[in-house]
Design a protein around this motif. Structure first.
Motif, PDB file in Angstrom:
ATOM      1  N   LEU A  16       0.829  -1.196   0.000  1.00  0.00           N
ATOM      2  CA  LEU A  16       0.000   0.000   0.000  1.00  0.00           C
ATOM      3  C   LEU A  16       0.865   1.247   0.000  1.00  0.00           C
ATOM      4  CD1 LEU A  16      -2.900   1.300   0.428  1.00  0.00           C
ATOM      5  CD2 LEU A  16      -2.308   1.319   2.861  1.00  0.00           C
ATOM      6  N   VAL A  17       1.873   1.286   0.863  1.00  0.00           N
ATOM      7  CA  VAL A  17       2.738   2.468   0.983  1.00  0.00           C
ATOM      8  C   VAL A  17       3.519   2.708  -0.304  1.00  0.00           C
ATOM      9  CG1 VAL A  17       4.778   3.383   2.149  1.00  0.00           C
ATOM     10  CG2 VAL A  17       2.940   2.342   3.485  1.00  0.00           C
ATOM     11  N   MET A  18       4.018   1.650  -0.916  1.00  0.00           N
ATOM     12  CA  MET A  18       4.865   1.780  -2.102  1.00  0.00           C
ATOM     13  C   MET A  18       4.078   2.088  -3.370  1.00  0.00           C
ATOM     14  SD  MET A  18       7.599  -1.321  -1.390  1.00  0.00           S
ATOM     15  CE  MET A  18       8.528  -0.987  -2.905  1.00  0.00           C
ATOM     16  N   SER A  19       2.782   1.836  -3.362  1.00  0.00           N
ATOM     17  CA  SER A  19       1.986   2.126  -4.561  1.00  0.00           C
ATOM     18  C   SER A  19       1.824   3.638  -4.723  1.00  0.00           C
ATOM     19  CB  SER A  19       0.617   1.449  -4.471  1.00  0.00           C
ATOM     20  OG  SER A  19      -0.117   1.968  -3.381  1.00  0.00           O
ATOM     21  N   PRO A  20       1.830   4.142  -5.962  1.00  0.00           N
ATOM     22  CA  PRO A  20       1.718   5.591  -6.190  1.00  0.00           C
ATOM     23  C   PRO A  20       0.425   6.162  -5.611  1.00  0.00           C
ATOM     24  CG  PRO A  20       2.379   4.437  -8.199  1.00  0.00           C
ATOM     25  CD  PRO A  20       1.960   3.376  -7.210  1.00  0.00           C
ATOM     26  N   GLY A  21       0.526   7.339  -5.046  1.00  0.00           N
ATOM     27  CA  GLY A  21      -0.655   7.979  -4.473  1.00  0.00           C
ATOM     28  C   GLY A  21      -0.377   9.422  -4.097  1.00  0.00           C
ATOM     29  N   PRO A  22      -1.338  10.102  -3.513  1.00  0.00           N
ATOM     30  CA  PRO A  22      -1.194  11.519  -3.164  1.00  0.00           C
ATOM     31  C   PRO A  22      -0.026  11.800  -2.224  1.00  0.00           C
ATOM     32  CG  PRO A  22      -3.496  10.844  -3.030  1.00  0.00           C
ATOM     33  CD  PRO A  22      -2.693   9.596  -3.225  1.00  0.00           C
ATOM     34  N   ASN A  23       0.276  10.887  -1.290  1.00  0.00           N
ATOM     35  CA  ASN A  23       1.370  11.130  -0.349  1.00  0.00           C
ATOM     36  C   ASN A  23       2.704  11.309  -1.072  1.00  0.00           C
ATOM     37  OD1 ASN A  23      -0.519  10.812   1.642  1.00  0.00           O
ATOM     38  ND2 ASN A  23       0.172   8.803   2.308  1.00  0.00           N
ATOM     39  N   GLY A  24       2.996  10.390  -1.986  1.00  0.00           N
ATOM     40  CA  GLY A  24       4.249  10.471  -2.718  1.00  0.00           C
ATOM     41  C   GLY A  24       4.341  11.718  -3.571  1.00  0.00           C
ATOM     42  N   PHE A  25       3.239  12.093  -4.200  1.00  0.00           N
ATOM     43  CA  PHE A  25       3.254  13.286  -5.034  1.00  0.00           C
ATOM     44  C   PHE A  25       3.398  14.547  -4.195  1.00  0.00           C
ATOM     45  CE2 PHE A  25       1.648  10.352  -8.204  1.00  0.00           C
ATOM     46  CZ  PHE A  25       2.257  10.812  -9.363  1.00  0.00           C
ATOM     47  N   LEU A  26       2.870  14.538  -2.969  1.00  0.00           N
ATOM     48  CA  LEU A  26       3.054  15.692  -2.092  1.00  0.00           C
ATOM     49  C   LEU A  26       4.522  15.844  -1.714  1.00  0.00           C
ATOM     50  CD1 LEU A  26       1.807  17.996  -0.444  1.00  0.00           C
ATOM     51  CD2 LEU A  26       1.529  16.385   1.454  1.00  0.00           C
ATOM     52  N   ILE A  27       5.193  14.732  -1.418  1.00  0.00           N
ATOM     53  CA  ILE A  27       6.624  14.770  -1.111  1.00  0.00           C
ATOM     54  C   ILE A  27       7.403  15.319  -2.306  1.00  0.00           C
ATOM     55  CG2 ILE A  27       8.670  13.331  -0.736  1.00  0.00           C
ATOM     56  CD1 ILE A  27       7.084  13.658   1.773  1.00  0.00           C
ATOM     57  N   ALA A  28       7.058  14.833  -3.497  1.00  0.00           N
ATOM     58  CA  ALA A  28       7.756  15.270  -4.708  1.00  0.00           C
ATOM     59  C   ALA A  28       7.564  16.755  -4.969  1.00  0.00           C
ATOM     60  CB  ALA A  28       7.254  14.465  -5.912  1.00  0.00           C
ATOM     61  N   LYS A  29       6.439  17.296  -4.539  1.00  0.00           N
ATOM     62  CA  LYS A  29       6.166  18.722  -4.733  1.00  0.00           C
ATOM     63  C   LYS A  29       6.809  19.579  -3.641  1.00  0.00           C
ATOM     64  CE  LYS A  29       2.093  20.339  -3.744  1.00  0.00           C
ATOM     65  NZ  LYS A  29       0.634  20.652  -3.768  1.00  0.00           N
ATOM     66  N   THR A  30       6.911  19.035  -2.434  1.00  0.00           N
ATOM     67  CA  THR A  30       7.386  19.807  -1.289  1.00  0.00           C
ATOM     68  C   THR A  30       8.900  19.955  -1.243  1.00  0.00           C
ATOM     69  OG1 THR A  30       5.480  19.164   0.071  1.00  0.00           O
ATOM     70  CG2 THR A  30       7.445  19.910   1.240  1.00  0.00           C
ATOM     71  N   VAL A  31       9.626  18.850  -1.406  1.00  0.00           N
ATOM     72  CA  VAL A  31      11.072  18.848  -1.192  1.00  0.00           C
ATOM     73  C   VAL A  31      11.824  19.818  -2.111  1.00  0.00           C
ATOM     74  CG1 VAL A  31      13.162  17.427  -1.209  1.00  0.00           C
ATOM     75  CG2 VAL A  31      11.052  16.525  -0.233  1.00  0.00           C
ATOM     76  N   PRO A  32      11.549  19.851  -3.433  1.00  0.00           N
ATOM     77  CA  PRO A  32      12.312  20.751  -4.296  1.00  0.00           C
ATOM     78  C   PRO A  32      12.172  22.227  -3.945  1.00  0.00           C
ATOM     79  CG  PRO A  32      11.177  19.091  -5.602  1.00  0.00           C
ATOM     80  CD  PRO A  32      10.618  19.000  -4.211  1.00  0.00           C
ATOM     81  N   THR A  33      11.016  22.639  -3.441  1.00  0.00           N
ATOM     82  CA  THR A  33      10.800  24.061  -3.173  1.00  0.00           C
ATOM     83  C   THR A  33      10.942  24.441  -1.708  1.00  0.00           C
ATOM     84  OG1 THR A  33       8.407  23.679  -2.976  1.00  0.00           O
ATOM     85  CG2 THR A  33       9.258  24.321  -5.140  1.00  0.00           C
ATOM     86  N   SER A  34      10.792  23.459  -0.801  1.00  0.00           N
ATOM     87  CA  SER A  34      10.796  23.801   0.621  1.00  0.00           C
ATOM     88  C   SER A  34      11.842  23.055   1.438  1.00  0.00           C
ATOM     89  CB  SER A  34       9.407  23.530   1.217  1.00  0.00           C
ATOM     90  OG  SER A  34       8.424  24.285   0.542  1.00  0.00           O
ATOM     91  N   GLY A  35      12.546  22.122   0.822  1.00  0.00           N
ATOM     92  CA  GLY A  35      13.639  21.453   1.504  1.00  0.00           C
ATOM     93  C   GLY A  35      13.259  20.176   2.229  1.00  0.00           C
ATOM     94  N   ARG A  36      14.304  19.502   2.743  1.00  0.00           N
ATOM     95  CA  ARG A  36      14.097  18.214   3.398  1.00  0.00           C
ATOM     96  C   ARG A  36      13.275  18.333   4.680  1.00  0.00           C
ATOM     97  NH1 ARG A  36      19.795  15.190   3.924  1.00  0.00           N
ATOM     98  NH2 ARG A  36      20.397  17.248   4.667  1.00  0.00           N
ATOM     99  N   SER A  37      13.501  19.405   5.447  1.00  0.00           N
ATOM    100  CA  SER A  37      12.775  19.558   6.712  1.00  0.00           C
ATOM    101  C   SER A  37      11.270  19.578   6.485  1.00  0.00           C
ATOM    102  CB  SER A  37      13.211  20.838   7.425  1.00  0.00           C
ATOM    103  OG  SER A  37      14.577  20.775   7.787  1.00  0.00           O
ATOM    104  N   ALA A  38      10.837  20.310   5.448  1.00  0.00           N
ATOM    105  CA  ALA A  38       9.408  20.354   5.132  1.00  0.00           C
ATOM    106  C   ALA A  38       8.917  18.983   4.691  1.00  0.00           C
ATOM    107  CB  ALA A  38       9.134  21.391   4.049  1.00  0.00           C
ATOM    108  N   GLY A  39       9.759  18.251   3.965  1.00  0.00           N
ATOM    109  CA  GLY A  39       9.395  16.904   3.549  1.00  0.00           C
ATOM    110  C   GLY A  39       9.193  15.988   4.742  1.00  0.00           C
ATOM    111  N   PHE A  40      10.098  16.078   5.715  1.00  0.00           N
ATOM    112  CA  PHE A  40       9.945  15.256   6.922  1.00  0.00           C
ATOM    113  C   PHE A  40       8.726  15.698   7.730  1.00  0.00           C
ATOM    114  CE2 PHE A  40      14.627  14.436   6.341  1.00  0.00           C
ATOM    115  CZ  PHE A  40      14.493  13.073   6.117  1.00  0.00           C
TER     116      PHE A  40
END
Length: 212
Positions: A16-40
């Protein structure tokens, strides 16, 4: 609770966790613009929402929502509206034009840790595949009157650990690809894909009919 049951749950939860979904896409959107801390912070929100889902299942509220068509429809459509709203925002950003896309900078787009946490929490709380899992699959691993609350929440804890490890790995990967991920064209592509995915999950949630 037997170890074989725990192992079976871990296997299903990992898929379930490894399947593509909104959580993964949110991480992909957050990290490039807001950094690792925001991703965590996103991940912390995910984990908190897992315990919310688990608590609802353990307390039987999920079943009540399924049995009460009015209550279930309200929750379902609110969740679908939120996911679709995120998708529309992402698509609008993607179609703003190359000029604005080329000016993407971490400082101008940085999220606060609290905002990233809230985004992670709401996204996972309304994540249709997680909702379906805790509505339909999770109850199969617990038996009312036999499985203790502690054992039930232990399964939720294992699910959270799997998610934390998987999404933390994603954060580290995206942080290594910072220069590529922050390029204007990549941001437009990512926001476009994110928009379509979130709208798709919103529509999927809106059309979801429980089978239990």
């Amino acid at each position: 609770m037997a170890w074989s049951e725990i192992a079976a749950f871990m296997f299903v939860a990992t898929l379930l966790v490894m399947s593509p979904g909104p959580n993964g896409f949110l991480i992909a959107k957050t990290v490039p613009t807001s950094g690792r801390s925001a991703g965590f912070a996103n991940v912390a929100g995910f984990v908190t929402a897992f315990f919310l889902h688990g608590a609802l299942s353990v307390l039987g509220i999920s079943i009540i929502l399924v049995k009460s068509s009015t209550a279930f429809m309200i929750v379902k459509y609110l969740g679908a509206a939120y996911l679709i709203w995120i998708g529309i925002k992402a698509l609008r950003a993607a179609f703003k034009g190359v000029e604005t896309a080329e000016k993407v900078s971490p400082a101008r787009n940085r999220r606060t840790l609290w905002r990233a946490f809230v985004e992670g929490f709401i996204t996972n709380a309304l994540n249709p595949k997680v909702s379906m899992f805790y509505l339909a699959a999770f109850p199969q691993f617990i038996t009312v009157g036999e499985t203790s609350a502690a054992s039930s929440f232990l399964l939720v804890f294992f699910h959270s650990v799997v998610a934390a490890v998987w999404f933390s790995a994603m954060i580290l990967l995206f942080s290594k690809l910072t220069s590529v991920a922050r390029s204007g064209h990549f941001q437009r592509w990512l926001k476009g894909v994110t928009g379509v995915v979130f709208i798709g999950f919103g529509v999927k949630l809106a059309s979801f009919k429980p089978s239990i």
